[in-house]
Design a protein around this motif. Structure first.
Motif, PDB file in Angstrom:
ATOM      1  N   ILE A   1     -40.196  36.656  39.296  1.00 23.25           N
ATOM      2  CA  ILE A   1     -39.835  38.071  39.512  1.00 23.25           C
ATOM      3  C   ILE A   1     -41.096  38.840  39.850  1.00 23.25           C
ATOM      4  CG2 ILE A   1     -38.875  40.149  38.442  1.00 23.25           C
ATOM      5  CD1 ILE A   1     -37.282  38.266  36.557  1.00 23.25           C
TER       6      ILE A   1
ATOM      7  N   ASP B   1     -26.723  30.343  43.248  1.00 25.95           N
ATOM      8  CA  ASP B   1     -27.247  30.674  44.587  1.00 25.95           C
ATOM      9  C   ASP B   1     -26.453  29.947  45.668  1.00 25.95           C
ATOM     10  OD1 ASP B   1     -29.403  32.418  44.129  1.00 25.95           O
ATOM     11  OD2 ASP B   1     -30.750  30.760  43.601  1.00 25.95           O
TER      12      ASP B   1
ATOM     13  N   ILE C   1     -27.634  32.728  38.283  1.00 27.89           N
ATOM     14  CA  ILE C   1     -27.966  33.900  39.095  1.00 27.89           C
ATOM     15  C   ILE C   1     -27.543  35.200  38.433  1.00 27.89           C
ATOM     16  CG2 ILE C   1     -25.852  33.762  40.525  1.00 27.89           C
ATOM     17  CD1 ILE C   1     -29.317  34.710  41.835  1.00 27.89           C
ATOM     18  N   ASP C   2     -26.366  35.174  37.747  1.00 24.75           N
ATOM     19  CA  ASP C   2     -25.892  36.390  37.048  1.00 24.75           C
ATOM     20  C   ASP C   2     -26.848  36.767  35.921  1.00 24.75           C
ATOM     21  OD1 ASP C   2     -23.695  36.497  38.704  1.00 24.75           O
ATOM     22  OD2 ASP C   2     -22.416  35.331  37.352  1.00 24.75           O
TER      23      ASP C   2
ATOM     24  N   MET D   1     -33.128  41.451  35.552  1.00 25.65           N
ATOM     25  CA  MET D   1     -33.852  42.326  36.486  1.00 25.65           C
ATOM     26  C   MET D   1     -33.415  43.786  36.325  1.00 25.65           C
ATOM     27  SD  MET D   1     -33.915  39.799  39.812  1.00 25.65           S
ATOM     28  CE  MET D   1     -34.448  41.020  40.985  1.00 25.65           C
ATOM     29  N   ARG D   2     -32.109  43.990  36.048  1.00 31.50           N
ATOM     30  CA  ARG D   2     -31.622  45.375  35.834  1.00 31.50           C
ATOM     31  C   ARG D   2     -32.250  45.982  34.582  1.00 31.50           C
ATOM     32  NH1 ARG D   2     -26.681  43.311  37.781  1.00 31.50           N
ATOM     33  NH2 ARG D   2     -25.891  42.950  35.668  1.00 31.50           N
TER      34      ARG D   2
ATOM     35  N   GLU E   1     -29.977  38.393  37.454  1.00 33.04           N
ATOM     36  CA  GLU E   1     -29.726  39.773  37.926  1.00 33.04           C
ATOM     37  C   GLU E   1     -29.608  40.740  36.753  1.00 33.04           C
ATOM     38  OE1 GLU E   1     -26.337  39.330  40.453  1.00 33.04           O
ATOM     39  OE2 GLU E   1     -27.539  38.577  42.146  1.00 33.04           O
TER      40      GLU E   1
ATOM     41  N   SER F   1     -38.031  42.728  42.098  1.00 36.23           N
ATOM     42  CA  SER F   1     -37.384  41.863  43.094  1.00 36.23           C
ATOM     43  C   SER F   1     -37.623  40.403  42.754  1.00 36.23           C
ATOM     44  CB  SER F   1     -37.918  42.163  44.499  1.00 36.23           C
ATOM     45  OG  SER F   1     -39.303  41.879  44.563  1.00 36.23           O
ATOM     46  N   ARG F   2     -36.762  39.555  43.273  1.00 32.31           N
ATOM     47  CA  ARG F   2     -36.914  38.120  43.069  1.00 32.31           C
ATOM     48  C   ARG F   2     -37.837  37.555  44.156  1.00 32.31           C
ATOM     49  NH1 ARG F   2     -31.982  33.705  43.389  1.00 32.31           N
ATOM     50  NH2 ARG F   2     -33.239  31.827  42.986  1.00 32.31           N
TER      51      ARG F   2
ATOM     52  N   GLN G   1     -35.837  46.978  35.236  1.00 33.35           N
ATOM     53  CA  GLN G   1     -35.898  48.177  36.093  1.00 33.35           C
ATOM     54  C   GLN G   1     -35.880  49.464  35.264  1.00 33.35           C
ATOM     55  OE1 GLN G   1     -35.613  48.131  40.003  1.00 33.35           O
ATOM     56  NE2 GLN G   1     -36.733  49.923  39.307  1.00 33.35           N
TER      57      GLN G   1
END
Length: 730
Positions: free
Chosen positions: A657, A606, A706-707, A713-714, A710, A726-727, A717
């Protein structure tokens, strides 16, 4: 049937005899039976019987406002369409029973009631909608005014909170409308009742003073009218004379405005002469009486008002004179005919009687102008309310165009107001004009009977100081709209200039830069900053110096700030391996001197900064932390630029999340399955809240960076039913 309902019906039936034919009175009876059949003897929470309220409102419509059959029936039925009763009819049924005009009035009232007008905030967008609804059919306003008058007469049955809201709204909206429509006595009674409930001590003081001086006033009036009565009788006039005491609210306002006691208010009452004249001799009779009165008593020429030659826009006609009566007391005397008196008493409603069922052209024009102003999307509602109340009570003047067309304007109007009355474009480009052949400026205050010609120039534009002397709502709203357009254009230009300069100076354009500039120049909005840059009130060189100095301070102060704010032994352990510019944060989060802030939970990767706390060392925050703006603004001296050290170590960071979507069977199991298959992710907690087939979820997990977050989260989804991932900050 309850005796009070029967008594109220008989009062309404008696009131209807004044203006209605036999067949019309039968229709009113049919409407009452229809309303009684639906509402029966139901009561509101306040204890008031609904049908009784309807009957009394209809009586106000008939007796005090003097409207016809359709409006009286609307008064009777105005609660029928939206009371929660088994037999509640629709508007189609009402139209079949009583015709399209009754339906139109009731639909207009329904629009107003849908806005919750008893509690509408006078500064809200609803006020605009309320005014637009009222600016439609004039009869809707009149019936609604009757309804409000009845509410004000029974205000003691409402709660304290409702009393204040209803009284404030009445004084701001319904009383001024009643005045504008010529219902002067309704306006006076409403304002008196507002004073009674909003300032009870003031009301009681004036009320007591009037009672104490009543005998003295009666004796004075008898002495004053005696010689006039004798002369009028000797000339063969048929007439009546009566004294009318000024409203309590008017007396109190005069005492307050002039800073005088009750005893020094000289125009507490007015004497009225009402003539029984033939239509063709009305004007000449009024002027003859004026002549007789001013022969008997000395007149004050400056207080003479002629509303017979040119009536007010609400139809009011009368001759007013102020004369010096017995004991050297000034007295206002009003001279009018019976027809004029009826128009004065019942205002616009009397036009239905004399003009064949339609409002006057002037009134329709006024309502159209109100609609035009209210439909302006950039209207400032607060300003409109203030101007509406101010302009409503002003006297009128009349002036003429070069072609001889008459224009009415409020007293105190300027040449600029006249220009905007002609057309908005004429006002925008007005540079001055001619009044009765002589040159005058925009600021010139117009007088009765003047002939005006306007000079324009294409180079002229509205200016801010025009608002200092423009009086009418139309002019002021147009000037404000034009100034806002001009300011927006200048602001857009200023933003382009700033962006260009920042690019040349190699300074990044971001929120922090704008906040710094706003704080330095003591401005509230970015638009104000851009506008001042465009108009050269702010020099771009001074911006460059400010931002360059700030950049140097920030770059040089990371090590310095920590040295100033921390104990020496702790400071020695700090890592500045990237140079003095940044504090370097290891992904070893067990470091004693810095901790990750729980308000935003930073993760390795971040964008971050450090904040020196008083007792907990350095807290590391994300640049997007919800508290970042406040920290940068209030404690810039504690902000430490920071960055992560590149490292191959694997450490876990907590992240939150948020999930939302359509509820599917087994969705929690699917989420758990995705997380369990991802090496390096561990789940701390999961919470799902379902309502109406949809769900909201909060997921707390540990990830490496962070990677990694993400990527997770993908994957989430792609689960069936999840619509948004979303975070969260915390």
């Amino acid at each position: 049937m309850d005796k009070s309902i029967e008594k109220a019906w008989l009062a309404l039936a008696e009131a209807c005899k004044e203006n209605l034919q036999e067949n019309e009175r039968q229709e009113v009876r049919r409407a009452f039976d229809y309303a009684y059949d639906i509402l029966e003897e139901r009561k509101w929470k306040s204890g008031e019987t609904i049908i009784l309220h309807s009957l009394e409102v209809a009586e106000v419509v008939a007796r005090e406002i003097g409207l016809g059959m359709d409006s009286i029936i609307a008064g009777l039925l105005h609660n029928v369409p939206y009371e929660d009763v088994p037999k509640r009819p629709g508007f189609n049924e009402i139209e079949e029973m009583f015709g399209p005009f009754v339906r139109a009035i009731l639909e207009g009232m329904a629009k107003i009631n849908a806005l919750g007008t008893d509690t509408v905030d006078l500064h809200s967008e609803n006020y605009r909608k309320l005014m637009l609804a009222l600016a439609g059919d004039v009869r809707v306003i009149l019936v609604k005014i009757a309804d409000r008058l009845h509410v004000m007469r029974h205000l003691e049955t409402y709660s304290d909170d409702s009393i204040r809201k209803i009284a404030v709204e009445t004084s701001h909206l319904y009383a001024p409308l009643a005045h504008r429509l010529g219902l002067y006595y309704v306006n006076s009674e409403m304002l008196d009742l507002c004073l009674k409930y909003l300032s009870p001590e003031a009301y009681q003081h004036v009320f007591d003073c009037l009672k104490e001086s009543e005998t003295e006033r009666k004796n004075f009036v008898a002495e004053f009218v005696k010689p006039i009565e004798e002369k009028l009788k000797s000339k063969g006039f048929k007439f009546e004379m009566k004294a009318r005491t000024k409203a309590i609210n008017s007396i109190w306002n005069k005492m307050k405005k002039s800073g005088i006691p009750f005893e020094e208010v000289y125009d507490i009452f007015a004497i009225r002469v009402i003539l029984d004249s033939e239509p063709q001799s009305e004007k000449s009779d009024c002027w003859q009486v004026y002549s007789i009165v001013t022969e008997e008593y000395q007149a004050n020429p400056e207080r003479m008002r002629d509303w017979i030659t040119v009536p007010k826009s609400n139809g009011y006609e009368s001759l007013h004179a102020t004369v010096l009566g017995p004991n050297k007391k000034w007295v206002e005397i009003q001279i009018r005919t019976q027809r004029m008196d009826e128009v004065a008493e019942k205002g616009l409603a009397a036009h239905w009687k004399y003009k064949g069922g339609s409002a006057s052209a002037e009134m329709e024009k006024w309502l159209a102008s109100v609609r035009e102003i209210l439909e302006n999307p950039e209207l400032n509602v607060v300003d409109f309310i203030d101007e509406f109340n101010t302009n409503i009570y002003k006297d009128e003047i009349f002036v003429f165009t070069p072609k001889g067309d008459l224009k009415r304007l409020p007293a105190g109007a300027s040449l600029l107001d006249f220009a905007y009355e002609i057309h908005s474009a004429v006002g925008d480009h007005c540079v001055g004009g001619m009044v009765d052949g002589r040159k005058v400026t925009l600021r010139y205050q117009l007088k009765n009977g003047e002939q005006i010609a306007i000079d324009t120039s294409n180079n002229q534009k509205p200016k801010l100081d025009w608002l200092d002397f423009a009086v009418t709502s139309k002019a002021r709203n147009r000037i404000k709209a034009s100034l806002n357009e001009e300011r927006k254009r200048e602001a857009d230009n200023g933003k382009e200039i700033l962006l260009r300069k920042l690019k040349n100076w190699k300074i990044e354009y971001n929120d922090e830069v704008i906040r710094t500039l706003l704080k330095h120049y003591r401005l509230k909005l970015a638009q104000d900053l851009y506008y001042n840059i465009s108009t050269e009130k702010i020099d771009t060189l001074s911006i460059k110096e400010l931002l360059s100095a700030k950049g140097e301070t920030e770059q040089q102060s990371a090590r310095q700030k920590l040295a100033d704010n921390m104990a020496t032994d702790q400071f020695k352990e700090m890592d500045f391996s990237g140079g003095d510019d940044y504090l370097v944060i290891d992904n070893n989060i067990k470091d004693v001197n810095h901790k990750l802030a729980q308000c935003c939970n930073p993760i390795f990767g971040d964008d971050i900064f450090g904040f020196v706390t008083i007792s907990e060392g350095i807290k590391i925050h994300r640049r997007t932390c919800p508290n970042a703006k406040q920290m940068f603004e209030r404690y810039p001296y504690r902000i430490i630029p920071a960055k992560w050290r590149d490292s191959d170590k694997k450490t876990s960071f907590q992240a939150t999340i948020r999930l939302s979507g359509i509820e599917e069977v087994g969705i929690v199991a699917q989420i758990s399955n995705v997380i369990s298959k991802d090496v390096g992710v561990s789940m701390r907690s999961i919470a799902i809240d379902s309502t109406g087939g949809e769900f909201l979820g909060t997921l707390r997990v540990y990830v490496q960076n962070i990677d990694h977050l993400e990527f997770l989260m993908r994957k989430l989804q792609h689960i069936k039913g999840i619509q948004h991932v979303s975070r969260a900050d915390g």
